[in-house]
Design an enzyme around this catalytic site. Structure first.
Site, PDB file in Angstrom:
ATOM      1  N   HIS A  56      15.935  33.572   4.292  1.00  0.00           N
ATOM      2  CA  HIS A  56      15.898  33.674   5.758  1.00  0.00           C
ATOM      3  C   HIS A  56      17.084  32.609   6.261  1.00  0.00           C
ATOM      4  CE1 HIS A  56      13.762  34.377   9.831  1.00  0.00           C
ATOM      5  NE2 HIS A  56      14.783  33.937  10.062  1.00  0.00           N
ATOM      6  N   HIS A  58      20.608  32.644   9.088  1.00  0.00           N
ATOM      7  CA  HIS A  58      21.534  33.269   9.719  1.00  0.00           C
ATOM      8  C   HIS A  58      23.164  32.827   9.649  1.00  0.00           C
ATOM      9  CE1 HIS A  58      18.507  35.070  12.406  1.00  0.00           C
ATOM     10  NE2 HIS A  58      17.691  34.072  12.201  1.00  0.00           N
ATOM     11  N   ASN A 215       5.789  29.517  14.479  1.00  0.00           N
ATOM     12  CA  ASN A 215       6.938  29.658  15.504  1.00  0.00           C
ATOM     13  C   ASN A 215       7.096  31.269  15.725  1.00  0.00           C
ATOM     14  OD1 ASN A 215       7.983  27.137  13.370  1.00  0.00           O
ATOM     15  ND2 ASN A 215       7.843  26.939  15.702  1.00  0.00           N
ATOM     16  N   ARG A 223     -11.090  31.004  17.379  1.00  0.00           N
ATOM     17  CA  ARG A 223     -11.668  32.458  17.679  1.00  0.00           C
ATOM     18  C   ARG A 223     -10.743  33.549  17.836  1.00  0.00           C
ATOM     19  NH1 ARG A 223     -15.165  29.227  20.997  1.00  0.00           N
ATOM     20  NH2 ARG A 223     -13.774  29.521  22.905  1.00  0.00           N
ATOM     21  N   ASP A 244      11.531  21.406   8.497  1.00  0.00           N
ATOM     22  CA  ASP A 244      12.652  20.326   9.025  1.00  0.00           C
ATOM     23  C   ASP A 244      11.995  19.496   9.820  1.00  0.00           C
ATOM     24  OD1 ASP A 244      11.909  21.759  11.298  1.00  0.00           O
ATOM     25  OD2 ASP A 244      13.832  22.426  11.968  1.00  0.00           O
ATOM     26  N   ASP A 270      16.173  29.116   7.938  1.00  0.00           N
ATOM     27  CA  ASP A 270      16.597  29.864   9.141  1.00  0.00           C
ATOM     28  C   ASP A 270      17.465  29.158   9.782  1.00  0.00           C
ATOM     29  OD1 ASP A 270      16.030  31.361  11.471  1.00  0.00           O
ATOM     30  OD2 ASP A 270      14.337  30.430  12.242  1.00  0.00           O
TER      31      ASP A 270
END
Length: 370
Positions: A56, A58, A215, A223, A244, A270
């Site tokens: 993952h 970008h 996130n 609950r 991180d 990420d």
């Protein structure tokens, strides 16, 4: 090349061993003698790890996979120097045509790899089947409910998609998960307001991962366990984590690692284009991102990806989350590789990828053999 006198991570344990690499593959492991004319790399005092696997990511060092083949190649070449042997360029929300162009670029690098670069395993699509409430830094105007028609429009002419993140509570999501499984695509939940029950139902249809745990997803409540609670409790699900120190508190990282173990947690970067770059203003999906002290945020303060590199995630899991190295190393190597069926990556064994990541006693990057 012969990597001599290192402490190698083999079979889940550290052992003193030499590793010989020939033609980009691991050829021999053991107490090995140099051959005439062979390049020798001393790893004395260092840990020798498999090349890292990032499922993952970008962007990196000013290059973003949404911008075309040239940028994907720059990512490949740059990431190899950080110890990453293989990665999955990750798309974000964009118009259908832009997504298709990005996938074609990713496929071009997968099919014709860089001579000196991390291998492209395939694409990870993080959009557009996401929940508006938890869109994070994704572009809301490009989000939509899951449908086979939309997926095929975005992926036409390609076969590189290996992973997709979606919100399992959206109309059509469960059928989409089943369809993707039949295509051999790994599905993950995130950018989602799903209940724990909805996540478990998606796992029944084939969902196997949670993207960036905690996130951009419904929160964990005692609950109402939400997306993270379901991911931590369901043994069928691997959780991806951004270690991180910003996205997750060290205690949250430790809790996740204790719940899931070495085979149930995958470390991801990420990262956006500011990774490996100084603080300043950058771009993510056409949005201005402001990086200060390594933290990437939109103008409204929303976290916009990370500036993390995967070897630092290993360092943080060991030094901040206080997890044993033997538990952490698979999270950045064999676990992500196995989760997407990437054979030949993530392990030091004969025939496997010959990229080796060297780290010092303080778990800092000390070199890469490639």
């Amino acid at each position: 090349m012969l990597v001599k006198n290192g402490t190698a991570f083999i079979g889940g344990h550290f052992t003193r061993a030499d590793v010989r690499v020939e033609n980009g593959k691991i050829a021999q492991i053991g107490d090995l003698q140099p051959r005439e004319g062979e390049e020798i790399r001393s790893a004395a005092g260092l840990y020798v790890l498999p090349g890292l696997v990032d499922i993952h990511i970008h962007a990196y060092a000013g290059a973003d996979c949404m911008r075309g083949e040239g940028d994907v190649r720059r990512m490949s070449e740059g990431l190899l120097k950080t110890g990453v042997a293989a990665f999955m360029p990750t798309t974000m929300s964009a118009p259908i045509e832009a997504t298709n162009r990005a996938l074609r670029a990713i496929q071009a690098v997968r099919d014709v790899p860089c001579e000196k670069g991390a291998a492209v395993l395939g694409a990870h699509m993080e959009a557009p089947f996401l929940c508006e409430k938890y869109k994070g830094a994704q572009l809301g105007e490009c989000l939509m409910n899951p449908s086979v028609e939309a997926y095929e429009a975005m992926t036409r002419g390609t076969d590189c998609v290996r992973m997709m993140t979606l919100a399992p509570e959206l109309p059509g999501a469960l059928d989409m998960v089943a369809d993707l499984k039949a295509r051999g695509v790994v599905t993950c939940a995130a950018h989602s307001n799903a209940t724990a029950e909805e996540v478990h139902a998606a796992a029944d249809r084939g969902l196997t991962q949670i993207t960036h745990l905690f996130n951009a997803q419904s929160p964990l409540h005692h609950r109402r366990p939400g997306v993270p609670g379901a991911g931590l409790a369901d043994e069928r699900i691997i959780v991806q984590a951004i270690a991180d120190g910003l996205h997750l508190h060290p205690d949250a990282l430790r809790i996740a690692a204790l719940c899931k173990g070495a085979k149930g947690m995958a470390l991801i970067s990420d990262s956006m284009e500011a990774a490996g770059m100084p603080d300043g203003q950058y771009d993510l999906g056409g949005q201005a991102v402001f990086v200060k002290n390594g933290e990437a945020r939109l103008a409204d303060g929303v976290i916009a990806g990370s500036t993390l590199v995967l070897h630092r995630a290993i360092h943080n899991m060991i030094t901040l989350a206080k997890m044993p190295p033997e538990t952490v190393i698979p999270m950045a190597t064999s676990t992500p590789a196995d989760s997407v069926g990437a054979k030949g990556y993530g392990r030091i064994e004969p025939g496997a990828c010959g990229v080796l990541t060297l780290m010092d006693a303080g778990w800092n990057l000390a070199g890469v053999t490639a």
